[in-house]
Design an enzyme around this catalytic site. Structure first.
Site, PDB file in Angstrom:
ATOM      1  N   HIS A   1       3.724   7.179   0.902  1.00 32.52           N
ATOM      2  CA  HIS A   1       4.790   6.183   0.981  1.00 32.52           C
ATOM      3  C   HIS A   1       5.591   6.277   2.274  1.00 32.52           C
ATOM      4  O   HIS A   1       6.227   5.298   2.672  1.00 32.52           O
ATOM      5  CB  HIS A   1       5.742   6.338  -0.216  1.00 32.52           C
ATOM      6  CG  HIS A   1       5.178   5.786  -1.480  1.00 32.52           C
ATOM      7  ND1 HIS A   1       4.367   6.525  -2.302  1.00 32.52           N
ATOM      8  CD2 HIS A   1       5.275   4.560  -2.056  1.00 32.52           C
ATOM      9  CE1 HIS A   1       4.006   5.776  -3.340  1.00 32.52           C
ATOM     10  NE2 HIS A   1       4.537   4.590  -3.206  1.00 32.52           N
ATOM     11  N   GLY A   2       5.579   7.413   2.910  1.00 33.56           N
ATOM     12  CA  GLY A   2       6.332   7.505   4.153  1.00 33.56           C
ATOM     13  C   GLY A   2       6.328   8.909   4.698  1.00 33.56           C
ATOM     14  O   GLY A   2       6.166   9.884   3.964  1.00 33.56           O
TER      15      GLY A   2
END
Lengths: 350, 505
Positions: free
Chosen positions: B331-332
């Site tokens: 996600h990041g």
């Protein structure tokens, strides 16, 4: 119903809903940008747009007041009475900061032939720049300033159902309510009903909850915001000097509760740098004016009586006998800073 | 280009739709190429510079998948080569993702550990890279395992670039898409699908514009205040965390709804991505309902290859944790995402252990109150996770969690001051500065937004079921009129285009 019919009905009713929505917005005109006559009184006013539009067709003014809604109570009649030959216009606009002041001054220099004096009232610079999150339509700058296409600018106002703005429009038109009344022919706002209710009777301040909150703690201001604001002031001061227009700067007499959060180091830095750009009248400290809640509608906006006091102070560069302002310049900076330091420290000691 | 933009709704979509079906009457091949070209244009609208990267990625993976497939069909010796090629191709994809998404994060951490100053270069994250990379890794593995059967390049190009899913999923399997592109009927207009797809799209758009963006107006100021050092009091902290939990769901599920709806108008069915996740009664259930295609990907291409539950309990828990940490990192590039993934890994481990204990002890499922408690506890655990997911740093997340626990005190409206002050002890953490003293957001619209949001996530069915009822089961004459009014209002309110949260991932 067949699927094709379902799609046709859906798209058809979408088109009707859009047309209905646009018509409602046009008729109610929540921000009064279309000049619709159905509800003629203002509600939430898009002052930045309306004032420039007004001035484009009435460019005869020579004195302008710039600042946020706080300077908006200063009546132009009072300005004209104090400054000989003045034909003043109050360009107050909601949440206006130094970015707005600079843009307005650029526009005034280009478009107002007899411009001779600009009075800028500076609130503590918590913000800088065009963006006012949550208030984009209320505070959008005029297309002549932003360079936006005017049609696109106006189309924004056709497509928004801001219940707060719609409500304000209805209340002002049907309720005879206790809300501000705006007049674009002179630019200032007033609350005659409220003034009538509280005139000579300060008991309202006892009941106003805004005056009875816990004392706000001090908080640092973004250094960039302060520096951007100062740079803006320096730029518009240079522009006005070049155009031989007199600039008068006032630091707002903010209510004690609005002064409380200001960090003194920030204040000191701002005052020092501002004094090196231009002289100014500082009302923004704990004094007879700012400590008396009866001078304010709530903790944010002072009353017209304060506006009058400010104007009379502006004719006097000596603050020797004044209990409400200090005239600050490069030459007296150290002395004034000492005073402010003592003032903040003694007032905050308890 | 965003689904919630006028250019997409009034320009791109109708043009692509009518040209696709007009061409489709005469040539399936040209229609699919048209759709692929339109999809690449859709992608290039954001930043034309990365179109080359997308197409290169497609060409590389198609070539690699094709060669892998050919080799696996022949001798065992060639199969070993295919495995090597698969490894290289997957590594190539991960390297690409790693460069764009994680290089600065890795540099920052190494320079922090070594106490040196390495200047990170400015790397722009290509839109949707996480999604199209994962889609293609799945294709490579499917090719090796013989699950990918069709290798028509035009269809493959369309499979990867197909505009409804290109930027933020759902993450697709080759085998569920290619047969649809190969079917002749796909290229003939089907008004049943158009009506159903349009209904899902309208509901998704309304979720995004009317609900998600309104929730963002509550969540963002709270998280921004925490980022700038403020310490929110209890109600404000909770409002920020809950608003974000709702915003993320409405935002991302709205995108998935719109993707599914638009795709259905082109006769292509995309897999469901959300199934009322906040109605889950445990974390295992939550992950079966939240971003379902990512969960499926992580299960099939990470958890199972790691050994899944085949090597004992300890290894199983380890595999769960590794899968969730990497899922978080997907996600990041940030520690907060790693913490979020780890937290969910821990939740899942506890959930599995609890299940095992229940089975061992012979405890049965509870009644309505027990279910309610389970749902509430699951939601609470998820919200705590979202605080890390949204916060800009670990310290911000902790600060907000402190606020939620009441460590920063409680603020009540000033109007209660008179009535309550006399009952409060001298030393109290209760002040009377309004419900939300920092953001001043406590008004009627905030309450209405929360009521609508919670009503939908806790009580309502998911969008596809609602759309099915509106459009197929109980088709009343007023249904399209009501939907049209919702669409009309949404289009009017959609004045300022806001990005989807999942684009950043």
């Amino acid at each position: 119903m067949s699927s094709l019919k379902f799609v046709i009905f859906l798209l058809g009713s979408t088109a009707l809903a859009i047309v209905a929505g646009l018509s409602i917005n046009l008729a109610i005109d929540p921000y009064s940008v279309f000049g619709s006559k159905l509800l003629p009184k203002f509600g939430q006013v898009e002052e930045r747009y309306l004032k420039i539009e007004y001035l484009k067709s009435h460019p005869h003014f020579n004195t302008f007041l710039l600042g946020s809604s706080r300077i908006g109570v200063i009546r132009t009649e009072d300005v004209n009475a104090v400054f000989r030959g003045a034909q003043s216009y109050n360009m107050t606009a909601s949440q206006s900061n130094q970015w707005d002041a600079e843009k307005n001054i650029e526009w005034l220099i280009k478009n107002i032939p007899n411009l001779s004096r600009v009075i800028v009232q500076i609130d503590w610079p918590w913000t800088y720049g065009e963006a006012k999150p949550g208030y984009e339509l209320l505070t959008a700058v005029h297309p002549d300033i932003s360079g936006r296409n005017k049609f696109r600018f106006l189309s924004d106002y056709l497509t928004l159902f801001n219940m707060e703005a719609i409500n304000a429009k209805f209340v002002n038109n049907f309720g005879g309510a206790n809300t501000p009344i705006y007049d674009m022919s002179n630019g200032y706002w007033s609350m005659p009903i409220r003034e009538k209710q509280i005139s000579g009777d300060c008991s309202y301040a006892e009941k106003e909850p805004a005056f009875h909150i816990k004392r706000p703690a001090t908080s640092k201001t973004s250094p960039q915001t302060l520096l951007d604001s100062l740079a803006s002031i320096e730029r518009y001061k240079a522009l006005l000097d070049k155009a031989s227009v007199k600039l008068t700067i006032i630091l707002t007499p903010q209510n004690r509760l609005a002064i409380d959060p200001i960090d003194f180091e920030d204040y000191e830095m701002f005052i020092k740098r501002l004094a090196n750009i231009t002289e100014f009248y500082d009302f923004m400290y704990y004094n007879k004016l700012t400590k008396n809640d009866c001078n304010y509608y709530e903790a944010s906006h002072y009353r017209p009586i304060v506006g009058k006091i400010i104007l009379h102070s502006l004719t006097d560069q000596s603050d020797a006998n004044s209990e409400i302002f200090k005239f600050v310049s490069k030459d007296n900076l150290d002395e004034k800073l000492k005073f402010f330091k003592a003032n903040f420290s003694s007032e905050r000691a308890d | 280009m965003l689904f919630n933009s006028y250019i997409f709704i009034f320009g791109f979509l109708p043009i692509v739709f009518f040209v696709f079906f007009s061409v489709g009457r005469y040539s399936v091949r040209f229609a699919s190429l048209w759709l692929a070209a339109a999809s690449v244009f859709f992608y290039g609208w954001w930043n034309v510079r990365f179109v080359g990267l997308l197409l290169a990625s497609v060409a590389f993976n198609y070539g690699a998948g094709y060669v892998i497939r050919i080799r696996t069909l022949r001798s065992d010796e060639l199969k070993a080569q295919a495995k090597l090629l698969l490894t290289i191709a997957v590594a190539g994809n991960l390297a690409l993702l790693g460069y764009f998404k994680y290089s600065n994060f890795v540099l920052e951490n190494i320079s922090h550990i070594l106490n040196v100053t390495w200047v990170a270069t400015e790397v722009i994250l290509p839109l949707g890279i996480s999604f199209f990379t994962f889609t293609q890794i799945a294709f490579l593995v499917d090719s090796y395992q013989g699950k990918a059967k069709e290798y028509n390049f035009a269809h493959y190009l369309l499979f990867v670039t197909y505009f409804p899913h290109l930027i933020a999923g759902p993450i697709l399997h080759h085998k569920e898409m290619m047969p649809q592109f190969a079917k002749r009927d796909t290229y003939r207009i089907n008004w049943d699908n158009v009506a159903f797809g349009l209904t899902i799209f309208v509901l998704g758009l309304a979720k995004k514009v009317l609900i998600a963006d309104s929730l963002g107006n509550i969540a963002n100021p709270v998280f921004d205040a925490v980022k700038s050092g403020a310490h929110p009091m209890m109600f404000e902290a909770w409002a920020g965390a809950l608003a974000y939990a709702l915003q993320l769901y409405f935002d991302f599920s709205a995108y998935s709804d719109m993707a599914i709806g638009v795709s259905l108008m082109f006769n292509v069915r995309l897999p469901m991505n959300f199934n009322s996740p906040y109605q889950a009664r445990n974390i295992i259930d939550f992950w079966r309902r939240w971003h379902m295609t990512l969960s499926r990907f992580l299960r099939d291409y990470l958890y199972v290859p790691l050994g899944g539950n085949r090597h004992g309990k300890v290894r199983r828990y380890l595999n769960i944790m590794v899968t969730m940490v990497l899922g978080g990192l997907w996600h990041g590039a940030g520690w907060t995402f790693i913490i979020w993934g780890s937290l969910h890994g821990a939740y899942l481990m506890i959930n599995h252990a609890w299940r095992a204990l229940k089975a061992k002890m012979g405890w049965m499922g509870g009644g309505a109150w027990s279910n309610f408690g389970a749902q509430a506890l699951t939601f609470l655990a998820v919200v705590i996770g979202w605080v890390f997911f949204r916060a800009n740093s670990y310290s911000s997340a902790i600060s907000l969690l402190h606020g939620m626990m009441g460590s920063n005190g409680i603020s009540l409206p000033a109007s209660l001051s008179d009535r309550m002050s006399e009952f409060l002890p001298q030393q109290t953490t209760i002040v009377f500065s309004g419900w939300f003293p920092i953001t001043r957001l406590a008004d009627l619209s905030t309450i209405i937004t929360f009521v609508i949001g919670f009503s939908i996530v806790w009580v309502s069915n998911n969008t596809e079921i609602v759309a099915e009822r509106i459009c197929r089961q109980h088709r009343r004459f007023y249904a399209p009129i009501v939907l049209g009014c919702i669409l009309g209002i949404t289009l009017l309110v959609m004045r300022r285009i806001s990005q989807f949260l999942y684009f950043q991932f």
